[in-house]
Design a protein around this motif. Structure first.
Motif, mmCIF file in Angstrom:
data_model
loop_
_atom_site.group_PDB
_atom_site.id
_atom_site.type_symbol
_atom_site.label_atom_id
_atom_site.label_comp_id
_atom_site.label_asym_id
_atom_site.label_seq_id
_atom_site.Cartn_x
_atom_site.Cartn_y
_atom_site.Cartn_z
ATOM 1 N N VAL A 60 0.831 -1.197 0.000
ATOM 2 C CA VAL A 60 0.000 0.000 0.000
ATOM 3 C C VAL A 60 0.872 1.257 0.000
ATOM 4 O O VAL A 60 0.545 2.248 -0.658
ATOM 5 C CB VAL A 60 -0.958 -0.014 1.213
ATOM 6 N N LEU A 61 1.978 1.220 0.726
ATOM 7 C CA LEU A 61 2.850 2.392 0.774
ATOM 8 C C LEU A 61 3.427 2.718 -0.595
ATOM 9 O O LEU A 61 3.549 3.881 -0.965
ATOM 10 C CB LEU A 61 3.994 2.170 1.772
ATOM 11 N N PHE A 62 3.772 1.689 -1.353
ATOM 12 C CA PHE A 62 4.317 1.937 -2.682
ATOM 13 C C PHE A 62 3.249 2.535 -3.597
ATOM 14 O O PHE A 62 3.542 3.409 -4.402
ATOM 15 C CB PHE A 62 4.889 0.659 -3.288
ATOM 16 N N LYS A 63 1.996 2.096 -3.449
ATOM 17 C CA LYS A 63 0.905 2.689 -4.230
ATOM 18 C C LYS A 63 0.752 4.169 -3.897
ATOM 19 O O LYS A 63 0.571 4.992 -4.784
ATOM 20 C CB LYS A 63 -0.412 1.975 -3.934
ATOM 21 N N ARG A 64 0.809 4.484 -2.615
ATOM 22 C CA ARG A 64 0.704 5.891 -2.208
ATOM 23 C C ARG A 64 1.874 6.704 -2.753
ATOM 24 O O ARG A 64 1.690 7.829 -3.210
ATOM 25 C CB ARG A 64 0.657 5.994 -0.694
ATOM 26 N N ALA A 65 3.052 6.129 -2.682
ATOM 27 C CA ALA A 65 4.231 6.830 -3.197
ATOM 28 C C ALA A 65 4.108 7.046 -4.701
ATOM 29 O O ALA A 65 4.446 8.117 -5.212
ATOM 30 C CB ALA A 65 5.500 6.045 -2.870
ATOM 31 N N LEU A 66 3.618 6.040 -5.425
ATOM 32 C CA LEU A 66 3.405 6.196 -6.870
ATOM 33 C C LEU A 66 2.405 7.302 -7.161
ATOM 34 O O LEU A 66 2.612 8.115 -8.068
ATOM 35 C CB LEU A 66 2.908 4.886 -7.483
ATOM 36 N N LEU A 67 1.342 7.340 -6.399
ATOM 37 C CA LEU A 67 0.329 8.374 -6.593
ATOM 38 C C LEU A 67 0.904 9.761 -6.322
ATOM 39 O O LEU A 67 0.702 10.699 -7.112
ATOM 40 C CB LEU A 67 -0.877 8.100 -5.689
ATOM 41 N N ILE A 68 1.631 9.901 -5.239
ATOM 42 C CA ILE A 68 2.228 11.190 -4.880
ATOM 43 C C ILE A 68 3.226 11.643 -5.940
ATOM 44 O O ILE A 68 3.185 12.784 -6.414
ATOM 45 C CB ILE A 68 2.908 11.110 -3.492
ATOM 46 N N MET A 69 4.116 10.742 -6.352
ATOM 47 C CA MET A 69 5.150 11.133 -7.314
ATOM 48 C C MET A 69 4.580 11.359 -8.715
ATOM 49 O O MET A 69 5.069 12.222 -9.443
ATOM 50 C CB MET A 69 6.273 10.100 -7.349
#
Length: 180
Positions: A18-27
């Motif tokens: 989930v953290l990687f999904k959030r990071a992808l969304l943010i970046m």
């Protein structure tokens, strides 16, 4: 068949993390915003012509070096990744604006789109990984499972390396062959 297995592993990784999904969304949002700002700014770039003599190894090394730099931004809690990707996409937007002003949108799109579909995700994935420790700290406030962290980092960097390889191949042998 191997491509299907790789895609299944990517989906499996991204679904569980989930953290990687959030990071992808943010970046992705950050990169898009900064790119759009770059296309609106008056360019500091003067386009004299697009380079026809592109060396595959030089492109692959350059793209991999940027990805590696963004990737290791994780040890600055994403600050380096955030700034470097922002500057990269700002300049990219400014260069696109200058090239479109000199040629036309269709000419520039034909020249850039074919390899950008590999290069841009590579940059975004690398910079997204740079945010992982920061997001972990804010969401969990506990120690990191370093074994899982390095296992995931190896997987992500392998995907990024293949994207860089594909981008360099397409840019060298396809994009550079189209005349302006």
């Amino acid at each position: 068949m191997e491509n299907l297995v790789i895609m299944q592993q990517i989906c499996k990784f991204s679904c569980k993390n989930v953290l990687f999904k959030r990071a992808l969304l943010i970046m992705t949002a950050w990169s898009l915003c900064v790119f759009l700002v770059g296309t609106v700014l008056p360019g500091i770039f003067k386009i004299s012509g697009l380079n026809e003599n592109i060396d595959f190894f030089q492109l692959f090394f350059h793209n991999s070096l940027i990805s590696l730099f963004l990737f290791f931004g994780v040890f600055s809690y994403g600050i380096v990744s955030f700034l470097v990707s922002g500057i990269n996409f700002l300049f990219f937007g400014m260069q696109i604006r200058a090239a479109v002003d000199k040629y036309s949108f269709l000419v520039v799109a034909k020249r850039i789109f074919s390899h950008a579909i590999f290069e841009v995700p590579s940059i975004i994935i690398s910079s997204s990984f740079g945010l992982i420790l920061l997001l972990h700290f804010f969401n969990y406030r506990q120690s990191v499972d370093w074994h899982r962290f390095f296992k995931n980092s190896f997987f992500i960097f392998t995907v990024v390396a293949f994207l860089n390889l594909a981008a360099a191949l397409v840019e060298t042998f396809v994009s550079s062959r189209w005349s302006l």
